[in-house]
Design a protein around this motif. Sequence first.
Motif, PDB file in Angstrom:
ATOM      1  N   ASP A  66      29.549  28.453  -1.633  1.00  0.00           N
ATOM      2  CA  ASP A  66      28.278  28.213  -0.944  1.00  0.00           C
ATOM      3  C   ASP A  66      27.327  27.621  -1.977  1.00  0.00           C
ATOM      4  O   ASP A  66      26.945  28.301  -2.940  1.00  0.00           O
ATOM      5  N   VAL A  67      26.931  26.362  -1.798  1.00  0.00           N
ATOM      6  CA  VAL A  67      26.139  25.685  -2.825  1.00  0.00           C
ATOM      7  C   VAL A  67      24.720  26.227  -2.947  1.00  0.00           C
ATOM      8  O   VAL A  67      23.977  25.828  -3.844  1.00  0.00           O
ATOM      9  N   GLN A  68      24.339  27.145  -2.067  1.00  0.00           N
ATOM     10  CA  GLN A  68      23.045  27.812  -2.213  1.00  0.00           C
ATOM     11  C   GLN A  68      23.121  28.955  -3.226  1.00  0.00           C
ATOM     12  O   GLN A  68      22.082  29.489  -3.622  1.00  0.00           O
ATOM     13  N   GLU A  69      24.340  29.314  -3.618  1.00  0.00           N
ATOM     14  CA  GLU A  69      24.543  30.453  -4.516  1.00  0.00           C
ATOM     15  C   GLU A  69      25.063  29.959  -5.868  1.00  0.00           C
ATOM     16  O   GLU A  69      26.201  29.519  -5.982  1.00  0.00           O
ATOM     17  N   GLN A  70      24.231  30.056  -6.907  1.00  0.00           N
ATOM     18  CA  GLN A  70      24.616  29.562  -8.223  1.00  0.00           C
ATOM     19  C   GLN A  70      25.859  30.274  -8.751  1.00  0.00           C
ATOM     20  O   GLN A  70      26.713  29.664  -9.392  1.00  0.00           O
ATOM     21  N   GLN A  71      25.967  31.561  -8.470  1.00  0.00           N
ATOM     22  CA  GLN A  71      27.117  32.295  -8.985  1.00  0.00           C
ATOM     23  C   GLN A  71      28.422  31.789  -8.391  1.00  0.00           C
ATOM     24  O   GLN A  71      29.473  31.826  -9.055  1.00  0.00           O
ATOM     25  N   ALA A 117      16.988  22.156   3.427  1.00  0.00           N
ATOM     26  CA  ALA A 117      17.787  20.943   3.614  1.00  0.00           C
ATOM     27  C   ALA A 117      17.936  20.176   2.307  1.00  0.00           C
ATOM     28  O   ALA A 117      19.012  19.644   1.995  1.00  0.00           O
ATOM     29  N   VAL A 118      16.864  20.098   1.516  1.00  0.00           N
ATOM     30  CA  VAL A 118      16.936  19.433   0.209  1.00  0.00           C
ATOM     31  C   VAL A 118      17.913  20.175  -0.707  1.00  0.00           C
ATOM     32  O   VAL A 118      18.741  19.557  -1.393  1.00  0.00           O
ATOM     33  N   ASP A 119      17.817  21.484  -0.722  1.00  0.00           N
ATOM     34  CA  ASP A 119      18.668  22.300  -1.591  1.00  0.00           C
ATOM     35  C   ASP A 119      20.145  22.076  -1.279  1.00  0.00           C
ATOM     36  O   ASP A 119      20.955  21.803  -2.173  1.00  0.00           O
ATOM     37  N   ILE A 120      20.501  22.188   0.002  1.00  0.00           N
ATOM     38  CA  ILE A 120      21.910  22.093   0.387  1.00  0.00           C
ATOM     39  C   ILE A 120      22.413  20.661   0.379  1.00  0.00           C
ATOM     40  O   ILE A 120      23.523  20.379  -0.107  1.00  0.00           O
ATOM     41  N   SER A 121      21.621  19.739   0.891  1.00  0.00           N
ATOM     42  CA  SER A 121      22.109  18.387   1.143  1.00  0.00           C
ATOM     43  C   SER A 121      21.935  17.424  -0.026  1.00  0.00           C
ATOM     44  O   SER A 121      22.661  16.431  -0.109  1.00  0.00           O
ATOM     45  N   ALA A 122      20.978  17.685  -0.905  1.00  0.00           N
ATOM     46  CA  ALA A 122      20.701  16.757  -2.007  1.00  0.00           C
ATOM     47  C   ALA A 122      20.815  17.418  -3.378  1.00  0.00           C
ATOM     48  O   ALA A 122      21.577  16.962  -4.230  1.00  0.00           O
ATOM     49  N   TYR A 123      20.062  18.501  -3.590  1.00  0.00           N
ATOM     50  CA  TYR A 123      20.101  19.129  -4.909  1.00  0.00           C
ATOM     51  C   TYR A 123      21.499  19.643  -5.254  1.00  0.00           C
ATOM     52  O   TYR A 123      21.890  19.650  -6.429  1.00  0.00           O
ATOM     53  N   SER A 124      22.262  20.034  -4.254  1.00  0.00           N
ATOM     54  CA  SER A 124      23.602  20.557  -4.522  1.00  0.00           C
ATOM     55  C   SER A 124      24.464  19.560  -5.278  1.00  0.00           C
ATOM     56  O   SER A 124      25.291  19.942  -6.116  1.00  0.00           O
ATOM     57  N   LEU A 125      24.297  18.270  -4.999  1.00  0.00           N
ATOM     58  CA  LEU A 125      25.068  17.257  -5.734  1.00  0.00           C
ATOM     59  C   LEU A 125      24.725  17.305  -7.220  1.00  0.00           C
ATOM     60  O   LEU A 125      25.617  17.299  -8.080  1.00  0.00           O
TER      61      LEU A 125
END
Length: 272
Positions: A66-71, A117-125
């Motif tokens: 889950d790209v919202q979770e750094q761990q 949306a920014v976190d999951i869709s853009a920052y995750s990259l």
Amino acid sequence: MSEFDFLGFRGKTFLVMGVANKKSVAWNIAKTIESAGGTVLYTVRSEQRKQSTAKLLADRKVIVCDVQEQQQIDALRQSLSDDNVQLDGLVHSIAFADYPEGIRPFHETTRAQFLQAVDISAYSLINVCNTLKDCFSPEASVVTIGISTTRMASESYGFMAPIKAALESSLAFLTKSFSRFSKVRFNAVAAGLLKTSASAGIPGYVDSYLYAEQVIPRGEAVATSEVADTAAFLLSQRSSGITAQSVVVDAGMSINYFDANVVAAVTNSQVD
């Protein structure tokens, strides 16, 4: 006569993030890689998604991330490192927007909706590539999935176009910063409207898809396989001179908005 390995995927390993089902862009890209002899590792967003794709991804390595979770991103890096995996390419096919009350006027977008949306869709990259930077081969290729235009105020796409614009802009900055220590390339396939399960859930999307078929010169919408083939090319060394670019795959829709038949249909409908 031996088969010519045009893409050069044999003996190479790729990470594909974002498979949800057999209609997913990510799955179509993975199939293309595998058919060309490459090895694909997969990430999915949850244990539930891992279970729902178990048949589709049978006998393949699947990691929950889950790209919202750094761990979980850190655990992905650790898993790749433990297995001595060197990535020749990464596919980032991850996007999410929350529309709890359906599509609303853009100016009513909430802070929570936009930032998620920014976190999951853009920052995750950015985050995934930074975390996995030591896992990339020196000339690896990273490909993400954008949209054919971020300048058209399509109401059926909600607030995602500005998010995709941020994703697209990050390609140049990732390319520049990674160039300090590698030759890793970053590109996007800017896809036209596709028939996927995720898009079908967007309010009003189906009508836009049907409209696109009327505007596209060939009269047929873009196939997911066409996006996948372009992504495979960008992942290969055949595209070694291309970086920090968004390659539009829209079957010519953007050149044909003033098609005579479409214009006539609209103007005639306004005649009493």
